[in-house]
Each structure stands twice: as C-alpha cells, then as structure tokens.
Write a protein that holds these residues in place. Sequence first.
Motif, PDB file in Angstrom:
ATOM      1  N   ARG A  21      -6.003 -53.365  38.143  1.00  0.00           N
ATOM      2  CA  ARG A  21      -5.813 -52.611  39.265  1.00  0.00           C
ATOM      3  C   ARG A  21      -6.957 -51.945  39.973  1.00  0.00           C
ATOM      4  N   ASN A  22      -7.509 -51.658  40.882  1.00  0.00           N
ATOM      5  CA  ASN A  22      -8.628 -51.577  41.686  1.00  0.00           C
ATOM      6  C   ASN A  22      -9.752 -52.380  41.241  1.00  0.00           C
ATOM      7  N   PHE A  23      -9.232 -53.419  41.732  1.00  0.00           N
ATOM      8  CA  PHE A  23     -10.482 -54.254  41.457  1.00  0.00           C
ATOM      9  C   PHE A  23     -10.590 -55.122  42.761  1.00  0.00           C
ATOM     10  N   TRP A  75     -13.070 -60.550  46.964  1.00  0.00           N
ATOM     11  CA  TRP A  75     -11.559 -60.119  46.142  1.00  0.00           C
ATOM     12  C   TRP A  75     -11.637 -59.041  46.363  1.00  0.00           C
ATOM     13  N   SER A  76     -10.425 -58.518  46.507  1.00  0.00           N
ATOM     14  CA  SER A  76     -10.331 -57.065  46.281  1.00  0.00           C
ATOM     15  C   SER A  76      -8.392 -56.691  46.496  1.00  0.00           C
ATOM     16  N   TYR A  77      -8.142 -56.146  45.153  1.00  0.00           N
ATOM     17  CA  TYR A  77      -6.471 -55.555  44.803  1.00  0.00           C
ATOM     18  C   TYR A  77      -6.514 -54.479  44.043  1.00  0.00           C
ATOM     19  N   LYS A  78      -5.173 -54.012  44.453  1.00  0.00           N
ATOM     20  CA  LYS A  78      -5.116 -52.465  43.994  1.00  0.00           C
ATOM     21  C   LYS A  78      -4.574 -52.444  42.535  1.00  0.00           C
ATOM     22  N   ASN A  79      -3.604 -53.541  42.664  1.00  0.00           N
ATOM     23  CA  ASN A  79      -2.327 -53.639  41.777  1.00  0.00           C
ATOM     24  C   ASN A  79      -1.878 -54.825  41.691  1.00  0.00           C
ATOM     25  N   LEU A  80      -2.838 -55.620  40.883  1.00  0.00           N
ATOM     26  CA  LEU A  80      -2.258 -57.612  40.927  1.00  0.00           C
ATOM     27  C   LEU A  80      -1.591 -57.988  39.900  1.00  0.00           C
ATOM     28  N   VAL A  81      -0.850 -58.166  39.643  1.00  0.00           N
ATOM     29  CA  VAL A  81      -0.236 -59.330  38.062  1.00  0.00           C
ATOM     30  C   VAL A  81      -1.131 -60.544  38.280  1.00  0.00           C
ATOM     31  N   ALA A  82      -1.244 -61.159  37.638  1.00  0.00           N
ATOM     32  CA  ALA A  82      -1.545 -62.573  37.794  1.00  0.00           C
ATOM     33  C   ALA A  82      -1.942 -63.550  36.545  1.00  0.00           C
ATOM     34  N   GLY A  83      -1.484 -64.755  36.209  1.00  0.00           N
ATOM     35  CA  GLY A  83      -2.010 -65.239  35.596  1.00  0.00           C
ATOM     36  C   GLY A  83      -3.350 -66.133  35.932  1.00  0.00           C
TER      37      GLY A  83
END
Length: 406
Positions: free
Chosen positions: A202-204, A238-246
Amino acid sequence: MIKHIAALGFIFLCTSIAWMILGATIFSRTDSPVSSELKSQVAASWGTAQQQSPPTASYNHQVVAEVKTDKGMKEVEKTETPPLSVDASKIDVVLNLKHRQKGLLWYSTYAVAFDGDYTFTNSSSQDQNVLFRLPFPASQAIYDDLVMSVDDQPLLVNYTNAGATGSARIAAGKTVLLHTGYRSQGLDSWEYDFGQGISQIRNFTLHMRTNFKDIDFPENTMSPTTKEETGDGWDLTWSYKNLVAGYEIGMTMPEKLQPGPLAGQISYFAPVSLFFFFFLMFVISTLRGIDLHPMNYFFFAAAFFSFHLLLAYLVDHISIHLAFIICSFVSTFLVVTYARLVVGMRFAALEAGLAQLIYLVLFSYAFFFKGFTGLSITIGSILTLFVVMQMTGRIRWVDKFAKARA
C-alpha cells in the motif's frame, strides 16, 4: 588449375584448424575455474548481488492461554510477537555502475545509495516497545553511513548477520515514520523484494536513478510505472496505491564488452573472412592474369592469423578497442608490404589492402555491435557477391581454364 585450387583449399583448411584451436584456447581461459575464482575475488573485495527487503516492526505481547494438562486445564503466560504492517513506503535508490576488470573479463560492479521512509502504526490499545529490523540485502557486503531513526529520533542500532535492529517506545494508536539509509556496493544486479509469495503493498513509491543508459530488468520483476531519460542515465519510478503482486523490483547492470569472449568469437569467425579474401584474390588474379602461387596465399593466411593471435593476448593488457586497432594495423601492414613485393604497389594497396580492410577488419569489428553482427556480415557478403558477379559476368570461364591448362 585444379591443383592450384586444391592447394588453396589445403591452406584454408590448415589455417581454419589453427583458428579453431586459438578460439578454444581463448574460451578455455575465460571459462576455466580460474575465471570463477576471479569472480569470487571480485565479490569478496566489492560485494555480491543485493536484494533488499522492507524493514519489519513488531512488539512482544504477553497473553494468558489455557493449556490442557494431566490435572486439567491450566493457565500459562505466552509471549506473542504481533507485527506492525507497513502503511506507506517511500524509497530512493541511486545506482552508480563501475565496471572492474579481472583477467580477460569485465564485471558489473556498482555503488548503491539507499534511503527509505516507512510508515508504521501501533494499532494496539497500549504503548509498546517496538523492535524495528532492517534486513541486509547481502551478507557479503559493506555498509557505510547506516542510519535508522523514528520520527527523526536516531535509534540505538545493533547489528547481526541478518541485519540491523533498533527499538523505540510507540504510543497506542500512534503512526511513526521509520527512516533507514546506507551506502553499499554490489555486483551484477540490485533487487527490492516485497516478501515471500503474494504480497499486498500500500502507498508504495520507489524512485531509482542510474548513471547508465542500457537498463534491463531481471525476470519476474515489474517494469517502472514512469521513466525519464537523463543526461547520463534514467530516472525510474514505481508507484502503487494498493498493489497485490508476487513480483519484485530489480535492475540488471549492463555488461561491458568482454574482451576474452569477443576475441574468441572473432577467431571462430576468421575462416569466413579468409574465405572471402581468398575468393576475391583468386577472381582478381584470374581476371588480370596475375600469377599468385599457393605459397603467396599461405603468407596471406599467416598475416590474417597474426591479427587474431596478437588480439588474443594483447587484450590482457590494454583496452579491446586499442588492441583491435593495433592488430588491424599489424596484419594490414604485413599483407600490403608482402603483396607489394609479389605483384606491385597498386595491387597491394587497392586490391589486397582494401579486401583485407573489408573482410578482416570490418567483418571482425561487426562483433562489437551486439545484435547486428549477423546482419552486417550478411549485407557485406551479398555486396561482395554482387560486385564479383558484375566483374565476371562477361568472362568466358572455359577459355580462362583452358589457358590455365595450357
């Protein structure tokens, strides 16, 4: 004429075998256990590939649990260590590539400056002594100017083989900012690991700056969301609000042109260069009635071989580009000065010298352009075929061979 061609074929075959032996020798030097030891030496003095993981935060919490015993249920105290999740991450990474040479090989070493700000919240109903852990990205590395602070208050940092730790008293429900940073060195690649398996981020935001243009991302890593080219490299984000990843974030350092393998590849390709040279010299001498004995071709082949032999051992001591220039001059000097004595200055400078420049020097230099070598040589071969076909289109080869037999 048949004996003449057979003699040329024998000279070509023997020279090709010599090139194969030379190429195998070069590759054995670069792929030998000594080369592996050299890489280990580079890693020992500079560092290994780095993989940074996010810091963790946790606190010890005493709970009372009922345990079944022979005498019935019994209350015992247990210590739990609930983690604090990362609410936000803002990371800056600066990668400065610095190639280093050992033996015949260049290694992609780099310096890295890491700064990370992480937000944690004490979601419990009590004040807690929170332990922050920053994992080291590599066990075989050095870390300079390593800092850890909470809300601008420096932590008393302790070190283990796994990383750095520091603790701070966090009030119930309070959100704090953990700042981390260090300068280090690594080899081949740098990665940022979110954790094992699928992770929620989150918020990354991770901002990376490089001092090199040839960027590449390892397998199973994410491409940047934005990128901007700078004067000497790239600004990547690299900008993410709410990311789900492997997947991870990573950068593979560009490799410098390897002098050893390059010299080996050029040696293996040398028979093609000599074939075109022999073919053109044979056609020209036949058309112009120049008497070139097989021994003349033998010395031409020896001059070609001198280029690769000198290149194989000169790259140990000077840059590959300077070595290539010196070897080209030496080999061309041998061919031109010899052809001047055999035929004349015009033939030496124009036909022999120009042919060697194209088929030895330029064909070999095509290996400096990774990905375009085959195309460059193919174009050169087709142009050669066109020129020879135009030169010989009106020639009656039956009469030429008949004169040769006579």
